[in-house]
Design a protein around this motif. Sequence first.
Motif, PDB file in Angstrom:
ATOM      1  N   ARG A  27       0.817  -1.220   0.000  1.00 46.58           N
ATOM      2  CA  ARG A  27       0.000   0.000   0.000  1.00 46.58           C
ATOM      3  C   ARG A  27       0.846   1.263   0.000  1.00 46.58           C
ATOM      4  NH1 ARG A  27      -3.989  -2.827   4.104  1.00 46.58           N
ATOM      5  NH2 ARG A  27      -5.586  -3.496   2.634  1.00 46.58           N
ATOM      6  N   TYR A  84       0.305 -10.735 -11.303  1.00 48.23           N
ATOM      7  CA  TYR A  84      -0.648  -9.668 -10.997  1.00 48.23           C
ATOM      8  C   TYR A  84      -0.535  -8.541 -12.009  1.00 48.23           C
ATOM      9  CZ  TYR A  84      -1.042 -11.917  -6.431  1.00 48.23           C
ATOM     10  OH  TYR A  84      -1.239 -12.818  -5.429  1.00 48.23           O
ATOM     11  N   ASP A 111      -2.590  -3.408  -6.700  1.00 52.88           N
ATOM     12  CA  ASP A 111      -3.960  -3.488  -6.178  1.00 52.88           C
ATOM     13  C   ASP A 111      -4.526  -4.903  -6.304  1.00 52.88           C
ATOM     14  OD1 ASP A 111      -4.032  -0.840  -5.389  1.00 52.88           O
ATOM     15  OD2 ASP A 111      -4.997  -0.160  -7.237  1.00 52.88           O
ATOM     16  N   ASP A 112      -4.184  -5.596  -7.392  1.00 47.93           N
ATOM     17  CA  ASP A 112      -4.640  -6.985  -7.549  1.00 47.93           C
ATOM     18  C   ASP A 112      -4.040  -7.879  -6.467  1.00 47.93           C
ATOM     19  OD1 ASP A 112      -6.121  -6.275  -9.761  1.00 47.93           O
ATOM     20  OD2 ASP A 112      -4.695  -7.113 -11.219  1.00 47.93           O
ATOM     21  N   ILE A 116      -3.011  -6.862  -3.527  1.00 44.31           N
ATOM     22  CA  ILE A 116      -3.645  -6.444  -2.269  1.00 44.31           C
ATOM     23  C   ILE A 116      -5.012  -7.105  -2.114  1.00 44.31           C
ATOM     24  CG2 ILE A 116      -4.722  -4.460  -1.114  1.00 44.31           C
ATOM     25  CD1 ILE A 116      -2.332  -2.786  -2.254  1.00 44.31           C
ATOM     26  N   THR A 117      -5.788  -7.103  -3.162  1.00 40.92           N
ATOM     27  CA  THR A 117      -7.121  -7.718  -3.107  1.00 40.92           C
ATOM     28  C   THR A 117      -7.024  -9.194  -2.752  1.00 40.92           C
ATOM     29  OG1 THR A 117      -8.026  -6.138  -4.691  1.00 40.92           O
ATOM     30  CG2 THR A 117      -9.197  -8.238  -4.456  1.00 40.92           C
ATOM     31  N   GLU A 118      -6.122  -9.915  -3.422  1.00 45.09           N
ATOM     32  CA  GLU A 118      -6.001 -11.343  -3.113  1.00 45.09           C
ATOM     33  C   GLU A 118      -5.521 -11.564  -1.684  1.00 45.09           C
ATOM     34  OE1 GLU A 118      -4.477 -15.634  -4.675  1.00 45.09           O
ATOM     35  OE2 GLU A 118      -3.472 -13.890  -5.546  1.00 45.09           O
ATOM     36  N   GLU A 178      -5.927  -9.626   0.937  1.00 47.29           N
ATOM     37  CA  GLU A 178      -7.020  -9.315   1.874  1.00 47.29           C
ATOM     38  C   GLU A 178      -7.996 -10.489   1.957  1.00 47.29           C
ATOM     39  OE1 GLU A 178      -7.278  -4.459   1.511  1.00 47.29           O
ATOM     40  OE2 GLU A 178      -8.435  -5.666   0.099  1.00 47.29           O
ATOM     41  N   GLN A 179      -8.318 -11.069   0.804  1.00 39.86           N
ATOM     42  CA  GLN A 179      -9.234 -12.212   0.785  1.00 39.86           C
ATOM     43  C   GLN A 179      -8.617 -13.422   1.475  1.00 39.86           C
ATOM     44  OE1 GLN A 179     -10.005 -12.562  -3.414  1.00 39.86           O
ATOM     45  NE2 GLN A 179     -11.479 -10.879  -3.417  1.00 39.86           N
TER      46      GLN A 179
END
Length: 91
Positions: A19, A30, A34-35, A37-39, A41-42
């Motif tokens: 971040r 990726y 951001d991609d 980060i999304t994975e 977080e999930q």
Amino acid sequence: MTCSQQLCEVITDLLHILRTGEHDTSWSSYRSADDAITELEQLKERIEQGDPKAEQRLRELFLPTGALEEIAVSSGWRGTWVELTKKVDPQ
């Protein structure tokens, strides 16, 4: 500290790194930081719920020449990456 807690801490550290600053994802799977980060977080959410497949996926991302290592090396934080890998696989 349980393995799951340790993995979640590693994810938290990775999210903080991703971040902040610019990251080169061109050698990873990726499209952008951001991609990733999304994975992450999930995966963190699923690991907190006790999903062993999420833990396995995180370990796959930490394999040599894996997507996250490629970002770390390309973006200049290889030393930090090595320290994080020791927490994922402390052998």
